[in-house]
Design a protein around this motif. Structure first.
Motif, mmCIF file in Angstrom:
data_model
loop_
_atom_site.group_PDB
_atom_site.id
_atom_site.type_symbol
_atom_site.label_atom_id
_atom_site.label_comp_id
_atom_site.label_asym_id
_atom_site.label_seq_id
_atom_site.Cartn_x
_atom_site.Cartn_y
_atom_site.Cartn_z
ATOM 1 N N GLY A 281 -13.364 9.577 4.929
ATOM 2 C CA GLY A 281 -11.957 9.897 5.108
ATOM 3 C C GLY A 281 -11.179 9.477 3.880
ATOM 4 N N ALA A 282 -9.865 9.390 4.022
ATOM 5 C CA ALA A 282 -9.024 9.016 2.890
ATOM 6 C C ALA A 282 -7.659 8.576 3.401
ATOM 7 C CB ALA A 282 -8.867 10.191 1.918
ATOM 8 N N ILE A 283 -6.927 7.880 2.542
ATOM 9 C CA ILE A 283 -5.533 7.531 2.825
ATOM 10 C C ILE A 283 -4.682 8.047 1.661
ATOM 11 C CG2 ILE A 283 -6.192 5.519 4.188
ATOM 12 C CD1 ILE A 283 -4.588 4.868 0.826
ATOM 13 N N SER A 284 -3.403 8.237 1.934
ATOM 14 C CA SER A 284 -2.462 8.654 0.897
ATOM 15 C C SER A 284 -1.473 7.536 0.608
ATOM 16 C CB SER A 284 -1.704 9.911 1.326
ATOM 17 O OG SER A 284 -0.932 9.646 2.500
ATOM 18 N N THR A 285 -0.828 7.589 -0.552
ATOM 19 C CA THR A 285 0.223 6.627 -0.896
ATOM 20 C C THR A 285 1.490 7.387 -1.253
ATOM 21 O OG1 THR A 285 -0.244 6.487 -3.268
ATOM 22 C CG2 THR A 285 -1.535 5.051 -1.818
ATOM 23 N N HIS A 286 2.644 6.715 -1.071
ATOM 24 C CA HIS A 286 3.935 7.379 -1.263
ATOM 25 C C HIS A 286 4.911 6.450 -1.957
ATOM 26 C CE1 HIS A 286 2.878 10.834 1.376
ATOM 27 N NE2 HIS A 286 2.030 9.935 1.853
ATOM 28 N N PHE A 287 4.629 6.154 -3.212
ATOM 29 C CA PHE A 287 5.497 5.271 -4.006
ATOM 30 C C PHE A 287 6.658 6.063 -4.584
ATOM 31 C CE2 PHE A 287 1.619 2.847 -3.758
ATOM 32 C CZ PHE A 287 2.088 1.565 -3.596
ATOM 33 N N THR B 14 0.798 -1.222 0.000
ATOM 34 C CA THR B 14 0.000 0.000 0.000
ATOM 35 C C THR B 14 0.834 1.277 0.000
ATOM 36 O OG1 THR B 14 -0.105 0.236 2.411
ATOM 37 C CG2 THR B 14 -1.717 -1.226 1.377
ATOM 38 N N MET B 15 2.006 1.251 0.587
ATOM 39 C CA MET B 15 2.840 2.447 0.780
ATOM 40 C C MET B 15 2.011 3.611 1.323
ATOM 41 S SD MET B 15 5.935 1.848 0.531
ATOM 42 C CE MET B 15 6.461 3.558 0.660
ATOM 43 N N HIS C 152 13.878 3.581 0.458
ATOM 44 C CA HIS C 152 12.861 4.609 0.224
ATOM 45 C C HIS C 152 11.564 4.248 0.937
ATOM 46 C CE1 HIS C 152 9.987 7.243 -1.759
ATOM 47 N NE2 HIS C 152 9.295 6.172 -2.076
ATOM 48 N N GLN C 153 11.130 3.014 0.812
ATOM 49 C CA GLN C 153 9.909 2.585 1.482
ATOM 50 C C GLN C 153 10.069 2.619 2.996
ATOM 51 O OE1 GLN C 153 8.917 -1.278 -0.087
ATOM 52 N NE2 GLN C 153 8.574 -0.524 -2.165
#
Length: 426
Positions: free
Chosen positions: A420-426, A75-76, A98-99
């Motif tokens: 709500g919401a979630i963010s990702t950071h690939f 999911t990152m 990075h992850q």
């Protein structure tokens, strides 16, 4: 991450005319998935399924007497990482430095990089993160004398005396990384025991390449790997090659995770053992690949039900150019397709909203192919016709390759309300 993520028109799916907001503020807007406020396609996570999956997997590992360090590459998402940690996860797993940065910023205190670190940039980066997060404990994998030599060379050139926490990886023939024989692994472990640059914390393997979605085959193949690890662990213990007072044993993809539990519960004579399962896709599950594997897990474990699919990508019917064909507003840039085509699972007619508007899709509705921005959905001309403006939820297989196509995903309730919401950071 360190700064709160802001949703705005730069985020695919967020309305261009919408006022920017934080992830938590989105739930205060009073929006509903089916009021067409968001721009289709839009990726969503059903909150009830997420909550169920988090609790189910944590209960599973607790009953088995092992720990959980879910793979963050799935999911990152720092929001989902925090949910997993709050649910009781021992730590998190990552594929690279990075992850790892995202996971440590989200609060992880223990992490496994289930990969070999070789480059100066990665070693410099990990060294910097460990200085930034001095309370964190991070292990990475070693599988060769050549890699061990590079670690020593890095220390000499950087004049850095850091001793890395590492796990020895035992691999599978003709598959990915890892020592191929016990002889290789034992020679490497002996070298690590005499090295000042690493501390051998345990043994790791990955069984995912053995799964065929056939219980008879999978049980035999994974059991053979478990026995192989057991033999190696005993050899390492007999020679007292461990570098810590506790031994970590780690395995576990998301397909046949139940079959590696015996490995994670291996014991040695000299010190305590901590088994760590690394399955990551459980948090959202899917509608095909892991779903079919899970049916076998349920049979082997005597379960009537387990994980629930949480991830859907909603698209709008934008054209019905001929009988039996509808074109949806989502394609390769929005959905995973590496294992199978997305599957229509729910729909709502144009203009309708609320729980009653959500219906299961007819069996004949199937996505046959994807273009970059379109899904080509066929349907039976003598059945229910999708209409322009209808909304269709597409279930996916392999959540990893859907998450990386989105910077955010909406959290939705059962009536379609966006909470709500979630963010990702690939």
């Amino acid at each position: 991450m360190e700064n709160e993520f802001v949703l705005d028109a730069a985020c695919k799916g967020f309305p261009l005319a919408g006022k920017p907001c934080s992830l938590t503020e989105l739930g205060e807007r009073g929006w509903n998935l089916l009021d067409d406020t968001l721009s289709y396609p839009v990726a969503t996570l059903r909150r009830s399924a997420l909550t169920h999956n988090l609790a189910w997997m944590q209960d599973f590992v607790q009953r088995k007497g092992v720990a959980l360090a879910p793979h963050g590459k799935t999911t990152m998402s720092p929001e989902l990482f925090r949910m997993q940690l709050q649910a009781g996860a021992w730590g998190l797993t990552f594929a690279n430095v990075h992850q790892l940065r995202v996971g440590l910023a989200a609060g992880a205190q223990r992490a496994i990089i289930a990969n070999q670190l070789v480059s100066d940039a990665d070693l410099d980066g990990l060294d910097g993160l460990l200085r930034q997060y001095p309370q964190a404990r991070v292990w990475f994998l070693v599988d060769s004398l050549a890699q061990l030599a590079r670690l020593a060379d890095w220390g000499l050139r950087r004049q850095n005396k850091r001793c890395w926490d590492v796990l020895l990886e035992l691999g599978i023939a003709a598959y990915r990384t890892g020592c191929r024989t016990h002889e290789q692994a034992l020679t490497l472990a002996q070298a690590m025991a005499h090295s000042e640059v690493v501390c051998l914390g345990g043994v790791e393997c990955y069984e995912g390449g053995l799964g065929r979605c056939d219980s008879a085959h999978d049980i035999e193949a994974v059991s053979a790997l478990v026995r192989s690890v057991q033999t190696l662990v005993q050899q390492l213990d007999d020679q007292n090659l461990w570098g810590n007072q506790e031994v970590l044993l780690s395995a576990g993809g998301s397909a046949v995770f139940d079959l590696v539990i015996p490995m994670l519960k291996l014991q040695v004579k000299s010190r305590p053992v901590q088994g760590v399962l690394r399955s990551g896709c459980y948090v959202t599950h899917d509608h095909w690949n892991y779903a079919r594997y899970l049916k076998l897990v349920e049979t082997r474990e005597g379960l009537s039900a387990s994980l629930q699919p949480a991830l859907e990508v909603w698209a709008m019917v934008q054209s019905v150019p001929e009988p039996g064909l509808a074109i949806l507003s989502a394609g390769r840039r929005d959905l995973s397709y590496d294992q199978c085509m997305p599957m229509p699972v729910r729909w709502a007619a144009k203009g309708q909203s609320g729980t009653d508007a959500l219906k299961a899709t007819p069996d004949s509705w199937q996505v046959k192919t994807l273009s970059d921005q379109h899904a080509h959905m066929v349907f039976a001309p003598d059945g229910v016709w999708p209409q322009v403006g209808d909304r269709v939820a597409l279930g996916i297989s392999h959540p990893c390759t859907t998450f990386d196509k989105w910077r955010w995903m909406a959290l939705i309730e059962e009536d379609g309300r966006i909470s709500g919401a979630i963010s990702t950071h690939f």
